[in-house]
Design a protein around this motif. Structure first.
Motif: not given
Length: 551
Positions: A324, A356, A536
């Motif tokens: 990632n 994500k 997030t």
């Protein structure tokens, strides 16, 4: 702190606002402390109805934080409960101190309201909060800003100052400069995974109001031969701020430098405990005993942070985390930002958490000044087919906020901005940093670079780049009453209050603290924001059905 104050004022019990009936308590007065949000009025109406049926003799009061709202009162009236309230008032709580150098309004919907709903209420609260700050700490002589919201806040402050022209405060200014920065001037930074110790705690576990909840098994004091079924199941809740000596020392370090710092601290604590063998005289023993509480607190703090570091390390050493991060860093350095990314494609196919995916797709879009229409349509289609068509609204919101959008011009300014402001530093020194880029292991947050350049050599040197970024940039001066101009001592630092409108991440805070500590910077930074955010929580605030999403 609040709990103690409430108890002193004979508050019997405190509960979180929930729909349905109120919990039972033998009291005459019930006070609702609420943000002025319409959906909360419906819950309060439900509470009041259920109480009126049971205890008609109870008195209800409502305090709106930070401002009273006519709209909310109207909703209570429509629900038929407005008459049940004896008092309706406001509790003005604008800026909440989270640490010695950090203030937050904890206004989670500020970014959404400004950029999606065109609602400037949060900007009014910000201006009011800054006026309160000036009443306490003196008029701030210089105001700089970048972005539409920054311009609005500055205009409101100047208007409020004119309205109170007769009541000039006679306080020597604590702050030399106020810098107002719009979050949408730098949409990239919050999307990137923070790599400081505090940033990673927030990314993985979420820091809420200065507290974090952690898996309990790492913190259990397991006795010899004790069965594992007796291990605690309730999350371990820890307070995180600079009052804890060790945390203040390691919070802003790159995570790769935390292990060495903990091991060094362990040796120091161990040596301090060994000193007891050298204490021979009564005086020496007495001195050792007096230091014991502090040493035991340090040992307990070390044990906690070693456990947290182990939990984080399990994640940061995983292949998934590395993959990632690699994609993020490719985007930030401008590698293949104009085509469909295979890692994102695979992640969607494996139905990885939607947040994500959204963070990565938005990051690609921001680094490419929008995606080619074909790429944009492909991602949109894949996301909706995999995660459900109800997310159409969320994608719409992200587009409106400028996070995920089709390319409208063939010119991508990001590479120019990156080079001019040195946003990517090869071989960032994580152990002994010499530049703010250590907080993201190579990427220097754009917002903090702007702050750094403003201090030296000044924004005139980057005029072209400022024009490429959204919103106006400006400078205002506020007249000080005569005799209140600071006489600066040799070597005395200037103080800048940096206010992030729409949220700030812990990694950005770490970068500003790093600038404050640089010996030759001559500048000390105090940080204020509408909300402490990470990628997030930020994306969630823009989603239309976030409750059904797991991070």
């Amino acid at each position: 702190m609040f709990i103690t104050v409430f108890k002193e004022h004979e508050v019997e019990k405190m509960f979180t606002l929930k729909s349905g009936r109120l919990p039972s308590a033998d009291v005459k007065n019930i006070i609702f402390f609420v943000r002025p949000r319409l959906e909360l009025m419906d819950i309060i109406a439900e509470n009041v109805f259920s109480e009126d049926k049971l205890h008609s003799s109870r008195d209800f009061h409502i305090l709106f934080v930070p401002r009273r709202s006519m709209l909310c009162e109207q909703r209570l009236k429509e629900q038929g409960v407005l008459g049940s309230f004896i008092n309706i008032d406001e509790y003005i709580l604008d800026l909440i101190p989270y640490d010695g150098d950090l203030l937050s309004m904890e206004y989670e919907s500020a970014f959404r309201e400004c950029y999606l709903e065109n609602d400037q209420t949060s900007l009014y609260h910000t201006a009011k909060g800054l006026m309160t700050l000036q009443a306490l700490y003196g008029t701030i002589p210089q105001i700089y800003g970048k972005g539409e919201c920054a311009r609005h806040v500055a205009n409101m402050m100047l208007r409020m100052k004119r309205e109170f022209a007769g009541s000039q405060n006679q306080i020597l200014p604590v702050f030399d400069t106020l810098l107002l920065l719009d979050r949408n001037v730098d949409l990239l930074t919050p999307l990137a995974t923070q790599l400081t110790y505090e940033g990673l705690i927030d990314e993985i576990y979420g820091i809420n109001n200065g507290y974090v909840k952690l898996p309990p098994e790492k913190f259990a004091q397991k006795k010899q031969g004790e069965a594992s079924k007796d291990l605690p199941t309730e999350a371990k809740k820890l307070q995180l701020n600079s009052a804890e000596e060790l945390y203040a020392e390691i919070r802003d370090k790159n995570f790769n430098a935390v292990g060495a710092a903990l091991s060094k601290k362990a040796k120091i604590i161990s040596a301090a405990f060994e000193e007891r063998h050298n204490a021979k005289t009564v005086g020496e023993i007495k001195q050792f005993v007096s230091q014991l509480p502090h040493m035991q607190a340090a040992r307990s703090s070390l044990a906690n942070h070693t456990s947290i570091a182990e939990l984080i390390k399990d994640i940061t050493t995983s292949e998934a985390f590395f993959d990632n991060l690699t994609v993020e860093q490719e985007f930030m350095t401008g590698v293949d930002t104009d085509k469909v990314n295979t890692y994102i494609e695979d992640s969607i196919a494996q139905k990885d958490p939607l947040i994500k995916i959204l963070r990565l797709v938005c990051m690609q879009s921001v680094c490419n000044n929008g995606l080619k229409q074909k790429v944009f349509d492909y991602y949109k289609r894949e996301i909706l087919q995999t995660y459900g068509y109800e997310h159409m609204l969320t994608l719409n919101n992200l587009e409106k906020a400028g996070l995920l959008k089709p390319q409208t011009s063939s010119r991508n300014n990001y590479p120019t901005i990156r080079k001019t402001l040195k946003l990517w530093m090869e071989d960032a020194n994580e152990q002994n940093p010499n530049d703010i880029s250590y907080v993201y292991s190579g990427y220097a947050p754009l917002s903090i670079r702007l702050t750094q350049v403003l201090a030296r050599p000044g924004w005139r040197s980057i005029e072209e780049v400022l024009k490429m970024l959204p919103g106006p940039h400006f400078e205002e001066r506020q007249q000080l009453p005569s005799g209140l101009h600071k006489k600066r001592q040799q070597g005395e630092n200037r103080t800048t209050l940096v206010f992030f409108l729409g949220g700030v991440s812990y990694a950005e805070i770490a970068a500003l603290r790093f600038l404050s500590q640089m010996e030759d910077s001559g500048m000390e930074y105090i940080i204020a924001t509408t909300k402490l955010i990470n990628g997030t929580t930020w994306i969630k605030s823009l989603m239309d059905r976030p409750e059904s999403q797991t991070p």
